[in-house]
Design an enzyme around this catalytic site. Structure first.
Site, short mmCIF file in Angstrom:
data_model
loop_
_atom_site.label_atom_id
_atom_site.label_comp_id
_atom_site.label_asym_id
_atom_site.label_seq_id
_atom_site.Cartn_x
_atom_site.Cartn_y
_atom_site.Cartn_z
N SER A 244 0.86 -1.19 0.00
CA SER A 244 0.00 0.00 0.00
C SER A 244 0.89 1.23 0.00
CB SER A 244 -0.89 0.00 1.23
OG SER A 244 -0.15 0.48 2.34
N LYS A 245 0.25 2.38 -0.17
CA LYS A 245 1.02 3.63 -0.26
C LYS A 245 1.85 3.88 1.00
CE LYS A 245 -1.17 6.24 -3.79
NZ LYS A 245 -2.23 7.08 -4.23
N ARG A 246 1.43 3.29 2.10
CA ARG A 246 2.15 3.52 3.36
C ARG A 246 3.47 2.75 3.42
NH1 ARG A 246 -2.95 3.18 4.74
NH2 ARG A 246 -2.77 0.96 5.13
N ASP A 247 3.59 1.71 2.60
CA ASP A 247 4.83 0.92 2.63
C ASP A 247 5.97 1.71 2.00
OD1 ASP A 247 4.25 -1.78 3.69
OD2 ASP A 247 2.76 -1.80 2.08
#
Ligand code: GLU
Length: 479
Positions: A244-247
């Site tokens: 996800s974008k948080r990774d």
């Protein structure tokens, strides 16, 4: 030249996502291997979420990876009229219809289905409206969306990776292809663009499987030829979840700043999904282009691992010339205030030799700075654990004596240094390591590094002796 035409279609709502980067690479390899065309299309119809900066960033990142395109960038936002023509065609053919249901009505129906534990599908209330009823609503300015009328039967295709894929049409509701403000939705726009651009093969992430069935239904509704489809396994993070974008791994635009070489990233991302029969891992881009075949794409989801990518990076660092690496390392040394532009330009050969010495163990470009700064500036501090172990009082005299001998050594080479150090260790009945470690700490401030004799030879007589004397003084004063 073959007829193959593929594309990458990033949405500029963020940086280059690792999955999109991998999809771009696979499409590019496919086109290059088969002598086809690779097209860049920017899916920027969602004006609120797209920006020019992101378009630039994505283009820069693709270019950094070594990907070029034969056509494009083509912007969807400039093609509104084309989409409208196809929407009209869809309505005229009777394969789509206007739906006037309000969002409140739809929400109530959905809620009702949820209460009864039934799967919700649009109940086709508006499919059966008479021509007059439709006209009246239009005259009244009633907002409406356009839905595809999903026929009975099943939708099937042969996936280049997953084989025969089949879905029962009863499981697909009459989906919306155009909003009430006349803006068309993703699935529709993709079909029109892929057709208009003559795309023969659509290769993209497995998360688009569901869309593919809908897109095939749109192709048939518009009586257009259906391209071949191939889906790529997803890329997971270490927790086995879709990235996800948080990774940290999500943003492929950042890898360069973290010391990764584009050819190593290209190689690693290709292997997240593709493999050769002999399980070889390290390839240059040219070798990958030669070896690539879509049949090598596997079905199993891949896991992104920075440690593994660092391993690839290390292998690609070894493949690069010292000069090319020096060009990359020099600005970092200047930034870290270890040297100056002038200092490096006048000692370019020395820099290349330093790189040659550290190259075997470096896995990111930063390692040359972290592990090689002492070649340009004496250490300002010593590794504390090393000090405890190596800077014992009796080593002050030993370092000074050895410095004297090194100073007198002619020629100042690996072999001479080794003989001198070993000779002194023998005289004092010490193990070689009992001299090697304190010398290394004196000269580098560190407890590990490349072969001591190699590094001393490279650093030179004067610098070596001076640093050993400074360390001897340090031991007398501070320890
Ligand atoms: N914009 C879509 C994505 O980035 C493109 C999907 C497609 O290739 O059709 O996932």
């Amino acid at each position: 030249m073959s007829e193959i035409r593929v594309r990458i279609a990033p949405s500029p709502s963020g940086f280059l996502h690792v999955g999109v980067a991998r999809t771009a690479i696979i499409n590019w390899l496919y086109a290059r291997k088969l002598g086809g065309q690779f097209i860049l299309r920017v899916e920027d119809t969602d004006a609120a979420r797209s920006s020019k900066e992101m378009v630039k960033s994505i283009i820069d990142s693709l270019t950094w990876l070594g990907i070029d395109w034969d056509e494009g960038p083509i912007f969807q936002s400039e093609r509104t009229e084309i989409y409208q023509q196809y929407i009209d065609q869809l309505l005229e053919s009777g394969n789509a219809y206007r739906c006037f249901c309000t969002s409140e009505e739809l929400a109530a129906k959905r809620e009702n289905a949820r209460e009864k534990k039934l799967d919700y599908r649009y109940d086709r209330t508006c499919l059966n409206l008479s021509a007059e009823a439709i006209q009246k609503k239009l005259d009244d300015g009633t907002p409406n969306v356009i839905r595809v009328k999903v026929p009975e039967g099943e939708t099937a295709y042969d996936d280049m990776v997953y084989g025969r894929m089949v879905k029962q049409n009863k499981d697909i509701e009459d989906f919306v292809v155009c909003r009430s403000d006349r803006s068309p939705l993703y699935n529709f726009v993709v079909v029109v663009d892929d057709y208009e651009m003559g795309i023969t093969d659509v290769i993209r992430g497995n998360d688009h499987q569901t869309n593919t069935f809908k897109q095939i239904l749109i192709y048939s509704a518009l009586s257009l030829p259906v391209p071949r489809f191939g889906h790529l396994p997803l890329i997971f993070n270490q927790s086995k979840k879709k990235i996800s974008k948080r990774d940290k791994a999500a943003n492929a635009s950042d890898y360069g700043n973290e010391g990764f070489l584009p050819e190593a990233v290209f190689n690693y991302l290709t292997l997240l999904g593709w493999s050769s029969k002999d399980d070889r891992e390290v390839y240059t881009v040219a070798e990958l282009t030669e070896a690539f075949s879509i049949t090598g794409v596997g079905k199993a989801n891949a896991m992104f691992d920075f440690v593994k990518m660092s391993h690839f990076n290390g292998e690609h660092i070894k493949l690069k010339s010292n000069h090319d690496l020096a060009l990359m390392v020099a600005p970092l040394l200047i930034e870290a205030d270890v040297s100056t532009k002038y200092g490096l330009e006048t000692r370019w050969h020395y820099l290349m030799d330093v790189i040659g010495l550290l190259k075997d163990r470096a896995t990111v470009i930063e390692h040359f700075v972290e592990r090689g700064g002492y070649f340009f500036k004496p250490p300002t501090e010593y590794d504390p654990k090393g000090v405890k172990k190596q800077f014992i009082p009796e080593n002050a005299d030993r370092l000074e004596t050895l410095a004297d001998r090194f100073e007198a050594l002619e020629p100042f080479t690996h072999d001479g240094l080794e003989t001198t150090l070993k000779g002194m260790a023998e005289e004092l009945e010490l193990k070689t390591g009992q001299l090697i470690h304190p010398v290394r700490l004196s000269v580098t401030g560190m407890t590990t590094g490349p072969s001591l004799y190699d590094l001393l030879e490279l650093m030179g007589r004067e610098e070596t002796a001076t640093r050993m004397r400074v360390a001897a003084r340090y031991i007398r004063e501070k320890v």
